[in-house]
Design an enzyme around this catalytic site. Structure first.
Site, mmCIF file in Angstrom:
data_model
loop_
_atom_site.group_PDB
_atom_site.id
_atom_site.type_symbol
_atom_site.label_atom_id
_atom_site.label_comp_id
_atom_site.label_asym_id
_atom_site.label_seq_id
_atom_site.Cartn_x
_atom_site.Cartn_y
_atom_site.Cartn_z
ATOM 1 N N ALA A 10 41.182 24.108 31.722
ATOM 2 C CA ALA A 10 41.100 25.260 30.817
ATOM 3 C C ALA A 10 39.931 26.184 31.133
ATOM 4 C CB ALA A 10 40.987 24.773 29.366
ATOM 5 N N ARG A 15 32.158 30.854 38.347
ATOM 6 C CA ARG A 15 31.447 30.957 39.629
ATOM 7 C C ARG A 15 32.353 31.316 40.803
ATOM 8 N NH1 ARG A 15 28.560 25.276 38.952
ATOM 9 N NH2 ARG A 15 30.331 25.043 37.517
ATOM 10 N N LYS A 22 40.629 29.811 38.319
ATOM 11 C CA LYS A 22 40.171 28.964 39.432
ATOM 12 C C LYS A 22 41.265 28.053 39.979
ATOM 13 C CE LYS A 22 37.196 25.377 38.792
ATOM 14 N NZ LYS A 22 35.854 24.779 38.581
ATOM 15 N N GLY A 77 33.943 22.535 25.848
ATOM 16 C CA GLY A 77 33.463 21.387 26.616
ATOM 17 C C GLY A 77 34.551 20.394 26.962
ATOM 18 N N ASP A 102 39.774 20.492 39.430
ATOM 19 C CA ASP A 102 39.178 21.170 40.589
ATOM 20 C C ASP A 102 38.732 20.213 41.697
ATOM 21 O OD1 ASP A 102 37.032 20.068 39.302
ATOM 22 O OD2 ASP A 102 35.949 21.953 38.979
ATOM 23 N N ASN A 226 33.741 24.736 42.662
ATOM 24 C CA ASN A 226 33.162 25.635 41.666
ATOM 25 C C ASN A 226 32.972 27.036 42.216
ATOM 26 O OD1 ASN A 226 32.905 23.630 39.636
ATOM 27 N ND2 ASN A 226 31.066 22.861 40.627
ATOM 28 N N ASN A 384 69.688 51.663 61.478
ATOM 29 C CA ASN A 384 70.393 51.056 60.344
ATOM 30 C C ASN A 384 70.175 51.808 59.036
ATOM 31 O OD1 ASN A 384 67.686 50.273 60.325
ATOM 32 N ND2 ASN A 384 68.127 48.407 59.165
ATOM 33 N N TYR A 385 69.279 52.769 59.036
ATOM 34 C CA TYR A 385 68.888 53.412 57.784
ATOM 35 C C TYR A 385 69.112 54.919 57.895
ATOM 36 C CZ TYR A 385 65.848 54.397 53.749
ATOM 37 O OH TYR A 385 65.340 54.807 52.550
#
Ligand code: UD1
Ligand code: CA
Length: 453
Positions: A10, A15, A22, A77, A102, A226, A384-385
């Site tokens: 979460a 950093r 992240k 936390g 991580d 990190n 082609n175009y």
């Protein structure tokens, strides 16, 4: 015994200095979070619970059906994060494996060992530790003189003596289920305003419960990402692991340090990879191929006995005994049948090149169906175009397209037909006929007209 994993993902990852969450940063072609989810599933046999917050929607979309999600709206936390999974898991798991999203180098074997140690531990939980000369900002593991674990102290709160401790907290734990949820409620807020999961150690010890520490054998596994510096470090280690695996499976690498193979690639034996080769996405390469140097192959399937030199392939299908390059470009939907040859400075998109067809020098082939053994002369272009729509070109088997031919699509060139050098073909060419000029006309008719004047 039911074991469920909780993956903490979460946090913002401040950093990283990125707009991307992240855990969505790619590592060897896969988003970081994928490694955690796959490892958790392999080790528990259950979908893990992923705690999301920052970039929640994007993370959930990336993993889809492969995990359950709980949202931690405010990142208060790591202990608080685990608590957000309580409603989903309380009473439903004997052991709860918790780790941070991580740490992509953490192996399934290591997580398995962690679970096994806790299995035998009568106490509250077991955690992974690592001994490193450099602390990396990790929490320090404090032991008493008898050697039992007493607490984890976070770097910001550590005294100078505690800072000198070399045993560090990795961030992977296996908890006794019924103990965990109750303990989380007792964790006090830290001076930094966060609820630390690491405080569970002291809490267990105070209540007379044993916390086991399982030291990692390979310290690399503990690297948590990190910053982008860590991301590059981990990418390099992962590259070494992947390359080692393929070399042991029979792939030759002239210089493994300059060979980049993403996680979802597969390779056949006796294939040789030359330096500066990038194999990306879901790419499959057969046996006995020579690939590189300086080649990028993405989401493509390559057969066996192919040579691909200094070229760029994306979404291509290449059969056996094909040679490509140097300096060729295959785009999405390019399909080269066996023994086809594509030389330098060519581009193929959404087209089929039949068995043994040759396209040696600077050509563009788009939206075309080309038969067996056709020769595409130097500088041939499928026009082609028309500025609004794409049109198709068909070339029958054994046709010979002269150098610098413009094939104005939609157009059909018959089997065994020929076009003269520099012709601009605006009408279909019947089987076996020859057309020349601008605009191209049947050679026979042109001769008669020329004689008539
Ligand atoms: C954490 C540990 C530390 C350990 C280190 C190893 C704590 C308090 N500290 O520190 O002891 O050595 O990892 O890498 O656990 N997260 C949430 N919600 C939150 C906070 C964090 O989901 O409210 C997630 C983050 O997204 C991340 C993981 O938990 O995946 C760890 O958080 P992070 O801030 O990286 O912790 P560290 O400071 O590295
Ligand atoms: Ca971290």
């Amino acid at each position: 015994m039911k074991i469920v994993a909780v993956i903490l993902a979460a946090g913002q990852g401040t950093r990283m200095r990125s707009d991307l969450p992240k855990v969505l940063h790619p590592l060897a072609g896969r988003p970081l979070i994928r490694y955690a989810v796959d490892a958790a599933t392999a080790v528990t046999g259950e979908k893990p619970v992923v705690v999301i917050g920052h970039g929640a929607e994007a993370v959930q979309q990336t993993i889809g059906e492969d995990a359950h999600f709980v949202v931690q709206a405010q990142q208060l936390g790591t202990a608080h994060a685990v608590r957000s999974a309580e409603a989903l898991l309380a009473g439903k798991a004997d052991l709860v494996l918790v780790f941070y999203a991580d740490m992509p180098l953490l192996t399934v074997e290591t997580l398995q060992q962690l679970i096994e140690i806790q299995h035998k531990n009568a106490g509250a939980f077991t955690m992974l530790t690592v001994v490193l000369p450099d602390s990396h900002g990790f929490g320090r593991v404090l032991r008493n003189p008898a050697g039992s674990v007493q607490a984890i102290v976070e770097e910001a709160q550590a005294t100078p003596e505690q800072l000198a401790v070399k045993e560090l907290n990795v961030g992977a734990y296996c908890f006794r289920g019924e103990w965990l949820w109750d303990a989380l409620r007792k964790i006090q807020v830290s001076p930094k305003g966060e609820y630390y999961l690491t405080d569970a150690v002291a809490l267990a010890v105070q209540s007379g419960s044993m916390v086991q520490a399982a030291p990692l054998a390979d310290a690399d596994e503990a690297i948590g990402i990190n910053t982008r510096v860590h991301l590059a470090e981990v990418e390099e280690i992962m590259r070494r692991r992947t390359n080692m695996r393929w070399m042991l499976a029979g792939v030759t690498m002239i210089n493994p340090a300059q060979t980049y193979i993403e996680a979802d690639v597969t390779l056949g034996k006796d294939t040789v990879l030359w330096p500066n080769t990038y194999l990306r996405g879901k790419t499959v390469i057969g046996e006995n191929c020579q690939v590189g140097p300086n080649t990028v192959i993405e989401n493509s399937a390559i057969g066996s006995h192919c040579t691909i030199t200094a070229s760029f392939l994306e979404g291509a299908l290449v059969e056996d005994h094909v040679d490509i390059g140097p300096l060729a470009r295959l785009r999405k939907g390019a399909h080269l049948a066996e023994r086809a040859h594509m030389g330098n400075f060519g581009e193929i998109k959404n087209s089929y090149l039949g068995p043994g067809a040759k396209m040696g020098h600077f050509s563009y082939i788009g939206d075309a169906q080309i038969g067996a053994e056709v020769n595409i002369g130097a500088g041939t272009i499928t026009c082609n175009y028309d500025g609004k729509k794409k049109h198709k070109t068909e070339i029958g088997a054994h046709a010979f397209i002269g150098s610098d031919t413009m094939l104005v699509a939609p157009i059909h060139i018959g089997e065994n037909a020929k076009t003269g050098a520099g012709s601009v073909v605006t009408h279909d060419v019947p089987d076996g006929e020859v057309v020349v000029g601008v605009p191209a006309r049947l050679l026979q008719k042109k001769k008669e007209e020329d004689e008539g004047t």
